[in-house]
Write a protein that holds these residues in place. Sequence first.
Motif, short mmCIF file in Angstrom:
data_model
loop_
_atom_site.label_atom_id
_atom_site.label_comp_id
_atom_site.label_asym_id
_atom_site.label_seq_id
_atom_site.Cartn_x
_atom_site.Cartn_y
_atom_site.Cartn_z
N ARG A 1 -6.76 -3.80 6.23
CA ARG A 1 -7.59 -5.10 6.02
C ARG A 1 -7.19 -6.04 6.88
O ARG A 1 -6.22 -6.59 7.14
CB ARG A 1 -7.28 -5.66 4.25
CG ARG A 1 -8.03 -7.01 4.14
CD ARG A 1 -7.59 -7.30 2.81
NE ARG A 1 -8.19 -8.22 2.22
CZ ARG A 1 -7.94 -9.51 2.44
NH1 ARG A 1 -6.83 -9.82 3.10
NH2 ARG A 1 -8.92 -10.53 2.00
N THR B 1 -15.39 5.67 -0.26
CA THR B 1 -15.05 4.51 0.79
C THR B 1 -14.31 5.10 1.96
O THR B 1 -14.82 4.41 3.02
CB THR B 1 -14.22 3.61 -0.20
OG1 THR B 1 -14.73 3.14 -1.49
CG2 THR B 1 -13.63 2.48 0.57
N VAL C 1 -6.22 2.33 4.32
CA VAL C 1 -7.16 1.19 5.08
C VAL C 1 -6.37 0.10 5.42
O VAL C 1 -5.34 -0.33 4.97
CB VAL C 1 -8.07 0.85 3.65
CG1 VAL C 1 -8.94 -0.36 3.99
CG2 VAL C 1 -8.89 1.98 3.38
N TYR D 1 -12.63 -4.32 7.14
CA TYR D 1 -11.74 -3.02 6.67
C TYR D 1 -12.07 -1.95 7.71
O TYR D 1 -13.07 -1.74 8.05
CB TYR D 1 -12.21 -2.63 5.35
CG TYR D 1 -12.06 -3.60 4.09
CD1 TYR D 1 -10.74 -3.52 3.65
CD2 TYR D 1 -13.01 -4.72 3.83
CE1 TYR D 1 -10.44 -4.61 2.52
CE2 TYR D 1 -12.80 -5.64 3.01
CZ TYR D 1 -11.55 -5.62 2.56
OH TYR D 1 -11.23 -6.73 1.51
N LEU E 1 -10.48 -0.66 -2.64
CA LEU E 1 -9.87 -0.98 -1.24
C LEU E 1 -8.50 -1.44 -1.39
O LEU E 1 -7.55 -1.02 -0.56
CB LEU E 1 -10.63 -2.16 -0.69
CG LEU E 1 -12.15 -1.86 0.00
CD1 LEU E 1 -12.87 -2.83 0.04
CD2 LEU E 1 -11.97 -1.02 1.27
#
Length: 117
Positions: free
Chosen positions: A68, A27, A66, A80, A57
Motif C-alpha cells: 500500500r 483481489t 500487497v 495498491y 487489502l
Amino acid sequence: MDFNVFAKACPSRPLLEHVTGRWGGLTVGALLDGSLRFNELRRRVDGISEKMLSQTLQALERDGLVHREAQPTNPPRVDYSLTPLGRETAERLLSLIQLLQARMPEVLEAQKAYDAR
C-alpha cells in the motif's frame, strides 16, 4: 520451523484462507496486471463491498502480499500493488483460475448430473 497447513494451530492456515477466500483470490488476481487505486480495484472485483475490499487489502498487506502506497496529495492518493510474494502467489492462482474456467463445461455437467439424482 516446519509449517503444516493441515495442523489446526499452524500460522500458514490463515494465510491460505486470505489467499483462497472469495475476495482475497480475486483481489490478488486483479492486482496481477499492475498497481490500482482503491476504487479502480473495487470496480475490477465486481460485487465486492467497500468494507470487504478494505478488510481484504489490510489482511493481504499484513501477510506481505500487497503493498500500500499512500501519496501525500489532496485528496490523498493510495495505490495498491503486489509484492514479489504476492506476484508469485497471483501467478499460481491465475493458473488455477484458468484451469477451472477451461473445465467449466465438465463442472456444469457434473452439477447437472448430481442435481438430477
